[in-house]
Design a protein around this motif. Structure first.
Motif, mmCIF file in Angstrom:
data_model
loop_
_atom_site.group_PDB
_atom_site.id
_atom_site.type_symbol
_atom_site.label_atom_id
_atom_site.label_comp_id
_atom_site.label_asym_id
_atom_site.label_seq_id
_atom_site.Cartn_x
_atom_site.Cartn_y
_atom_site.Cartn_z
ATOM 1 N N GLY A 6 0.837 -1.197 0.000
ATOM 2 C CA GLY A 6 0.000 0.000 0.000
ATOM 3 C C GLY A 6 0.867 1.240 0.000
ATOM 4 N N ASN A 29 1.563 -2.107 -4.665
ATOM 5 C CA ASN A 29 0.367 -1.286 -4.548
ATOM 6 C C ASN A 29 -0.632 -1.740 -5.595
ATOM 7 O OD1 ASN A 29 -0.747 1.243 -3.144
ATOM 8 N ND2 ASN A 29 -1.152 1.669 -5.297
ATOM 9 N N ARG A 30 -1.919 -1.647 -5.240
ATOM 10 C CA ARG A 30 -2.963 -2.075 -6.178
ATOM 11 C C ARG A 30 -2.871 -1.287 -7.490
ATOM 12 N NH1 ARG A 30 -7.255 -4.971 -4.523
ATOM 13 N NH2 ARG A 30 -7.002 -4.194 -2.390
ATOM 14 N N MET A 61 1.939 -2.070 6.331
ATOM 15 C CA MET A 61 0.772 -1.891 5.469
ATOM 16 C C MET A 61 0.112 -0.555 5.750
ATOM 17 S SD MET A 61 -1.104 -5.552 6.102
ATOM 18 C CE MET A 61 -2.153 -5.363 4.675
ATOM 19 N N LEU A 63 -3.429 0.635 4.061
ATOM 20 C CA LEU A 63 -4.471 0.379 3.072
ATOM 21 C C LEU A 63 -5.724 1.183 3.425
ATOM 22 C CD1 LEU A 63 -3.791 -3.443 2.732
ATOM 23 C CD2 LEU A 63 -3.158 -1.664 1.092
ATOM 24 N N LYS A 64 -6.865 0.798 2.856
ATOM 25 C CA LYS A 64 -8.077 1.604 3.013
ATOM 26 C C LYS A 64 -8.884 1.249 4.253
ATOM 27 C CE LYS A 64 -12.407 2.823 0.695
ATOM 28 N NZ LYS A 64 -13.289 2.590 -0.477
ATOM 29 N N SER A 68 -9.861 -4.429 2.812
ATOM 30 C CA SER A 68 -8.660 -4.416 1.977
ATOM 31 C C SER A 68 -7.471 -5.024 2.715
ATOM 32 C CB SER A 68 -8.349 -2.991 1.514
ATOM 33 O OG SER A 68 -8.120 -2.136 2.611
ATOM 34 N N VAL A 69 -7.363 -4.784 4.018
ATOM 35 C CA VAL A 69 -6.284 -5.393 4.798
ATOM 36 C C VAL A 69 -6.405 -6.912 4.770
ATOM 37 C CG1 VAL A 69 -5.308 -5.680 7.112
ATOM 38 C CG2 VAL A 69 -5.941 -3.403 6.302
ATOM 39 N N VAL A 72 -5.563 -8.269 1.177
ATOM 40 C CA VAL A 72 -4.156 -8.188 0.796
ATOM 41 C C VAL A 72 -3.296 -9.143 1.629
ATOM 42 C CG1 VAL A 72 -2.141 -6.662 0.751
ATOM 43 C CG2 VAL A 72 -4.337 -5.865 -0.138
ATOM 44 N N ASP A 88 0.488 -3.021 10.847
ATOM 45 C CA ASP A 88 -0.585 -2.458 10.029
ATOM 46 C C ASP A 88 -0.897 -1.039 10.491
ATOM 47 O OD1 ASP A 88 -2.782 -1.958 8.472
ATOM 48 O OD2 ASP A 88 -4.101 -3.411 9.464
ATOM 49 N N THR A 90 -3.095 0.961 8.930
ATOM 50 C CA THR A 90 -4.405 1.332 8.398
ATOM 51 C C THR A 90 -5.361 1.702 9.526
ATOM 52 O OG1 THR A 90 -4.027 -0.326 6.671
ATOM 53 C CG2 THR A 90 -6.276 0.525 6.895
#
Length: 282
Positions: A6, A29-30, A61, A63-64, A68-69, A72, A88, A90
């Motif tokens: 991410g 990353n996506r 990480m 992320l959104k 999403s966590v 992924v 994490d 996020t």
């Protein structure tokens, strides 16, 4: 080797800071272009989460959300090294942080939720605040790495998920604060007062300095010695609403606050300190 999953605005800042400190970082990353942009700084760009985490002793990480966590991490699982640590950053739900901590521990991995109060410049400069909670032995082992990423790591103790809750509480305040500024600007515009005059006022009178005392008073639950009676606060809210509506710029937040004041006045608290509106929340 560190993996970072991410690499949006915050993640890319973290990665660039890690690279500047001599770390080897594999990124995914996506939206591939955001990861590819880090190649010029020395990041190893990977096509999948599983590829990014291969050989990594630590995974970070940003992320959104919970979904999403989870998605992924599941995609990265085939590349996990034995006993790898996942940090994490996020902003997620409390339940999600608790569930992931237990889930990955069962599978032999360490998951630590470490949300942040940091913008992209903070991530790049290693300033700002990071929050943690949970197994204190795990946190002690991870703390040196986290401290290199931020200005201060705040440890909220052994309760798993508490850091997630504190991040949500902090973000709620930021949202309410910003919405309040928006209403204030709407009112001053309605009154023909330029924003520069408002800045001049706050340069002389800093309402933010009142926060610790205001929070202490509200948390203390004593409302019978008012510094500002609820009836008077409601009168002022009515004036604000009327002035804004007269100018065709209705306020967004103050009408909701006024409705809450009305509820407490109807319950007989009009002569109490106006902070009585927090009474049911303690």
């Amino acid at each position: 080797m560190i993996a970072y999953l991410g690499t949006g605005l915050l993640g890319s800042g973290f990665v660039r800071a890690m690279l500047a400190k001599g770390e080897q970082v594999r990124v995914w990353n996506r939206s591939a272009a955001k990861a590819q942009a880090l190649a010029e700084y020395g990041a190893i760009v990977c096509a999948t989460p599983a590829e990014a985490v291969q050989g990594a002793s630590r995974i970070h990480m940003t992320l959104k959300d919970d979904a999403s966590v989870n998605e992924v991490l599941q995609a990265a699982l085939p590349g996990f090294a034995p006993g790898v640590v996942i940090a994490d950053h996020t902003t997620t739900s409390v339940a999600g942080a608790i569930e992931r901590t237990a889930l990955w521990k069962e599978q032999g991995f360490t998951y630590v939720h470490a949300p942040v109060f940091m913008g992209p410049p903070n991530a790049l400069e290693s300033t700002g605040y990071m929050l943690v909670s949970g197994d204190q032995d795990v946190i002690a082992g991870l703390m040196p790495a986290l401290q290199r990423m931020t200005g201060k790591v705040i440890n909220f103790g052994p309760e798993t998920g508490k850091a997630a809750g504190m991040k949500l509480a902090g973000n709620l305040f930021l949202i309410a604060f910003t919405a309040g500024i928006s209403d204030t600007l709407s009112l001053t515009h309605s009154l023909g007062i330029p924003a520069t005059d408002l800045m001049d006022l706050f340069n002389e009178w800093n309402p933010g300095a009142m926060l610790p005392a205001r929070l202490k008073r509200m948390a203390g639950g004593v409302y019978d010695k008012p510094s500002w009676e609820l009836d008077m606060a409601r009168k002022d809210a009515g004036l604000m609403i009327a002035e804004a509506e007269k100018a065709g710029r209705p306020l967004a937040i103050i009408p909701a606050a006024a409705a809450e004041m009305d509820r407490w006045i109807a319950r007989g608290y009009g002569n109490s300190d106006w902070t009585v509106i927090a009474k049911d929340n303690l």
